[in-house]
Each structure stands twice: as C-alpha cells, then as structure tokens.
Design an enzyme around this catalytic site. Structure first.
Site, PDB file in Angstrom:
ATOM      1  N   GLU A   1      -8.368   5.533  -8.928  1.00 40.27           N
ATOM      2  CA  GLU A   1      -8.226   5.142 -10.347  1.00 40.27           C
ATOM      3  C   GLU A   1      -6.887   4.452 -10.596  1.00 40.27           C
ATOM      4  O   GLU A   1      -5.836   4.884 -10.101  1.00 40.27           O
ATOM      5  CB  GLU A   1      -8.334   6.399 -11.232  1.00 40.27           C
TER       6      GLU A   1
ATOM      7  N   GLU B   1      -8.743  16.172  -8.234  1.00 40.92           N
ATOM      8  CA  GLU B   1      -7.699  15.130  -8.283  1.00 40.92           C
ATOM      9  C   GLU B   1      -6.557  15.482  -7.337  1.00 40.92           C
ATOM     10  O   GLU B   1      -6.141  16.641  -7.271  1.00 40.92           O
ATOM     11  CB  GLU B   1      -7.141  15.005  -9.714  1.00 40.92           C
TER      12      GLU B   1
ATOM     13  N   LYS C   1     -15.450  17.429  -7.710  1.00 41.67           N
ATOM     14  CA  LYS C   1     -14.384  16.419  -7.544  1.00 41.67           C
ATOM     15  C   LYS C   1     -13.054  17.065  -7.900  1.00 41.67           C
ATOM     16  O   LYS C   1     -12.977  17.814  -8.876  1.00 41.67           O
ATOM     17  CB  LYS C   1     -14.630  15.211  -8.461  1.00 41.67           C
TER      18      LYS C   1
ATOM     19  N   ASP D   1     -14.165  15.413 -16.491  1.00 39.63           N
ATOM     20  CA  ASP D   1     -13.442  16.193 -17.512  1.00 39.63           C
ATOM     21  C   ASP D   1     -12.940  15.272 -18.629  1.00 39.63           C
ATOM     22  O   ASP D   1     -12.371  15.727 -19.623  1.00 39.63           O
ATOM     23  CB  ASP D   1     -12.311  17.038 -16.906  1.00 39.63           C
ATOM     24  N   SER D   2     -13.213  13.965 -18.508  1.00 40.15           N
ATOM     25  CA  SER D   2     -12.972  13.032 -19.611  1.00 40.15           C
ATOM     26  C   SER D   2     -13.781  13.443 -20.837  1.00 40.15           C
ATOM     27  O   SER D   2     -13.507  12.994 -21.952  1.00 40.15           O
ATOM     28  CB  SER D   2     -13.339  11.599 -19.206  1.00 40.15           C
TER      29      SER D   2
ATOM     30  N   ASP E   1     -16.696  17.666 -12.116  1.00 42.00           N
ATOM     31  CA  ASP E   1     -15.235  17.536 -12.043  1.00 42.00           C
ATOM     32  C   ASP E   1     -14.601  18.919 -12.215  1.00 42.00           C
ATOM     33  O   ASP E   1     -14.917  19.626 -13.172  1.00 42.00           O
ATOM     34  CB  ASP E   1     -14.811  16.649 -13.236  1.00 42.00           C
TER      35      ASP E   1
END
Ligand code: KIV
Length: 263
Positions: free
Chosen positions: A181, A114, A112, A44-45, A83
């Site tokens: 991260e 978080e 993925k 999602d960056s 993501d």
C-alpha cells in the site's frame, strides 16, 4: 469468476494475470461483488467507512468476525480475507490465539496482518499452525498514529531497501500473497518482481500482481476524502442522495405509493 480461488490458484496467478481484490463489509455488497472479483477483503477500513471513525485502530476482533461472517454469507464461492485488527497480533501467541478464533468462528480463507520484517516471526508461527496469511507492507494504516499520518513509502533509497527486506521476509515466513500500500510505483514493481508470491497493490501503480480498492471509495460513496490512487467508477454518493431526495419528495406529495405498490 465462477470457480473459487484457492491459496494454490492465487499463487499460480502470478505472472499469468492480475488478481482483482475488493473490500466488503456485509452480505449485501459481497453478493454484488462476488461474480467479478477473485478475492474479497474484510478490511479494518470498515472502522472508517462503515463505523465512521477517523482511523482503523479501534476496530475489534469481534467486529471483524461479525463482518467476516456477513461477507462470507453473501459470497460463499469467493476467497475471503479477514483483516486482523490493531493490537490482536502483537506477539506470536496472541496472534495465533486470535487467528484461531477467526478460523473457528468464520469461514474466512485466511487472515491479513500489517507489517514487514518485524512481523516475520509472527507470520511464520501462524503459517506453521495452519493459518494462511496475507501480508501487508508499505503504508500501514494501523501505524497512522505512531507515524503522524499516512505517508507514501519508497521515496528514498533507505525506504526502498527496507521495503524489499520486508517483502522477502514476509514471503520467507510463509505468506502466500501480500498487499503493498502507498508505495512509489517503480519500487512496488521492483518488489513484485523480486518475490515469488502475488503482490497486490493499492496506491502502488500498475506493475504489481493485482489491485485492491476499498469498495466505498471506488463506488464514490465515501465522501470524507479521496486518496489520489482511488478511481471512482460511479458517483455513488450523488446517486444515493438523489434517490433519497426523490423518495422524500414523492412521499411529501403523495406521489408514492401508487396503485402498483399497494395491496
Ligand atoms: O483495511 C483495508 O481495507 C485494507 C486495504 C486498504 C488493503 O487493508
């Protein structure tokens, strides 16, 4: 890397060789990356480096699905992670509904999410319903607003203990690998040594089971800021700007197009 990785081969790589992961957001770049990396992450960056936003939070599920399909088109023989964007996995049912949508509308191999221990129940629910999950612990970009910035983790004993609990909880919940991260290198190494699934680092030092970088950072294309952990393998921004300048000059002087570019 000619053989497509699987959940099983990714898990088996632990202790054998480091995994190579890179982000991609479209078919053009994913086709260029595919031959030399194990895993492509549709991160999602993309909301920052592709859409120009200041953080990842406004990326939508529909956008992630669109970009995941594009990446998969360019890298048909590469393991692809989609993501899950902010707000799409706030509870078990929502997470499953949205992950199923990703699996039904894209060929992504896994999703993925978080979060650490607090997300373990959600990871367990997804895994027990046929969704392969890659975890993401440590610095969580989707928490940037609630945390008031991007904060490196593992700096004190309390954070180290929490990170270890997070990693173990995500592993026990059924994740087949996890991203770590923005964590002090020695803590990330300790975590990688404490779980049996691959721990893929970004800003987490060399002692983990693989590395991931955002492609626009490592190609030197993203100019807004450069985190300490990024190595720029080329200065993409200068290369692109110089090429466009040359093109612009040649059009202005009628040097382009020449005979060979003409029908
Ligand atoms: O969105 C992303 O690109 C990521 C990486 C930073 C791991 O999650």
């Amino acid at each position: 890397m000619t053989t497509k990785m699987t959940i099983s081969s990714i898990k088996k790589s632990k202790g054998v060789r480091p995994l190579v992961m890179i982000t991609a957001y479209d078919a053009l770049f994913s086709s260029l990356f595919a031959g030399n990396c194990d895993i492509i992450l549709v991160g999602d960056s993309l909301n920052m480096s592709f859409a120009g936003k200041s953080d990842t939070l406004s990326a939508t599920l529909e956008q992630m699905i669109y970009h995941t399909n594009a990446v998969c088109m360019g890298a048909k023989n590469t393991f692809v992670i989609c993501d899950m964007p902010f707000g799409t996995y706030t509870d078990k049912d929502k997470a499953l509904t949205n992950a199923i949508q990703v699996f039904q509308e894209t060929p992504a191999d896994c999703i993925k999410i978080e979060g650490g221990k607090e997300k373990a129940e959600i990871v367990k629910h997804l895994c027990s319903n046929g969704i392969a999950v890659c975890g993401h612990i440590g610095l969580l970009p989707q928490s940037v607003r609630s945390e008031g910035g991007y904060k490196v983790k593992g700096k004190n004993e309390q954070e180290q203990i929490q990170l270890l609990k997070d990693a173990k909880a995500i592993e026990e919940a059924g994740a087949f690998c996890m991203v770590i991260e923005g964590v002090k290198a020695e803590v990330a190494t300790q975590i990688a040594n404490s779980v049996n699934i691959p721990v893929i680092g970004i800003g987490a030092g060399a002692g983990v089971d693989g590395q991931v970088l955002v492609f626009s950072d490592m190609l030197g294309l993203f100019e807004a800021f450069t985190p300490k952990f990024v190595k720029k393998y080329i200065n993409g921004a200068s290369l692109v700007k110089n090429a466009i300048k040359e093109y612009s000059n040649e059009v202005a002087t009628r040097e382009f197009p020449q005979e060979i570019h003409t029908y």
